[in-house]
Scaffold this active site. Structure first.
Site, short mmCIF file in Angstrom:
data_model
loop_
_atom_site.label_atom_id
_atom_site.label_comp_id
_atom_site.label_asym_id
_atom_site.label_seq_id
_atom_site.Cartn_x
_atom_site.Cartn_y
_atom_site.Cartn_z
N SER A 136 0.83 -1.21 0.00
CA SER A 136 0.00 0.00 0.00
C SER A 136 0.86 1.25 0.00
CB SER A 136 -0.88 0.01 1.25
OG SER A 136 -1.47 1.27 1.47
N GLU A 169 0.37 3.57 1.78
CA GLU A 169 0.47 4.00 3.16
C GLU A 169 1.87 3.80 3.74
OE1 GLU A 169 -1.77 5.44 5.26
OE2 GLU A 169 -3.22 5.64 3.63
N TYR A 213 -1.34 -0.17 10.41
CA TYR A 213 -1.59 -0.76 9.09
C TYR A 213 -0.38 -0.57 8.18
CZ TYR A 213 -3.51 -1.13 4.34
OH TYR A 213 -3.72 -1.47 3.03
#
Length: 299
Positions: free
Chosen positions: A104, A106, A128
């Protein structure tokens, strides 16, 4: 017939990937919560021996970032530990299996590089993101030290009508449809100036397949390379149902996170190495989302 395991097969990406693989003649074994304990070496090794896959696509992971603060132990267990267990099982059972890890954007956190590439330093800012960063490190370690065909796709935001309504684009599309139908009167949002790189989920699962089928494993940014603001998203969504967003959208300052740096990917490596490119642009994506919610609202 090529056999593949898809973990998280019932999610947005998993469902599109399963359909893509089946169209291409695969036998797909979906693994979802409750089917197999992915953190158990014995369970995973038994799965690999029973199924005999040529490819594994690991999409199993909690996907809503804010919730990772409430359940960090679960996010790290599924998002990182399970990846290590699966890679170790591949190495022990059949090192010829090709492994894909869904990473991701992220992982970049508050990145200083704009746009972000495969060489942008990781600065994970949530449990996460930390789990995804750990998983990527495991993938590269097994690739470099044991020679596995293991790759990560660093996926930027990608949406579809299969996204739940708590994701921002779906929330906006649902709100526009509900207001147009007279079921609601306003949509409450945070920072309208925040910018994201939004793509279409079926395009991104095509990239996954191409990554796995490239002769040389590696890590790839998968992104459109275009920045669009929440304001643009809202304006397009409401215009598509014939409404002026300014009459229906209210900004709640408590939802504004402060300065949000641009999150946009440079997918040059995927474009040049894999021949991949997105097929659905931002405006078409917004129309697809709104039309899906209009259909659901009227049914």
């Amino acid at each position: 017939m090529t056999r593949a395991i898809v973990t998280g097969s019932r999610g947005q990406d998993g469902s599109y990937l399963t359909e893509l693989l089946m169209v291409r003649g695969y036998e797909v074994v979906g693994v979802d919560r409750g089917d197999v304990e992915l953190t158990s070496r014995d369970d995973v090794e038994s799965l690999l021996r029973d199924v005999g896959p040529r490819e594994i696509y690991n999409l199993a992971s909690p996907s809503f970032v804010p919730e990772s603060w409430e359940r960090p132990e679960e996010v790290l267990r599924v998002g990182a530990l399970a990846v290590g267990v699966m890679l170790a099982a591949v190495a022990r059972v059949d090192p010829a299996i090709r492994f894909f890890q869904a990473s991701s954007a992220e992982v970049f956190g508050a990145a200083t590089d704009v746009p972000q590439t495969e060489t942008t330093p990781y600065r994970p800012g949530s449990p996460y993101a930390a789990a995804k960063a750990c998983a990527d490190t495991l993938v590269s370690s097994y690739r470099e030290h044991l020679g596995l065909h293991a790759s990560s796709g660093i996926l930027f935001n990608h949406e579809s009508p299969r996204r739940p309504a708590h994701f921002l684009p779906a929330k906006v599309a649902r709100g526009a449809a509900a207001i147009a139908a007279g079921r609601e009167t306003e949509l409450v949002l945070g920072n309208l100036d925040a910018q994201r790189d939004w793509g279409y989920a079926p395009d991104y699962v095509e990239a996954m397949w191409r990554i796995v089928h490239h002769d040389v494993p590696g890590d790839y940014v998968v992104a459109t390379g275009e920045l669009h603001s929440v304001r643009e998203l809202v304006e397009l969504a409401f215009a598509h149902v014939g409404l002026d967003w300014r009459e229906h959208v209210r900004v709640d300052e408590s939802l504004v996170r402060g300065e949000e740096l641009p999150v946009v990917g440079d997918a040059t490596k995927a474009r040049t190495t894999l021949g991949w490119a997105p097929t659905v642009g931002f405006e078409e994506l917004v129309r697809l989302l709104v039309d899906a919610w209009v259909a659901q609202t009227s049914s």
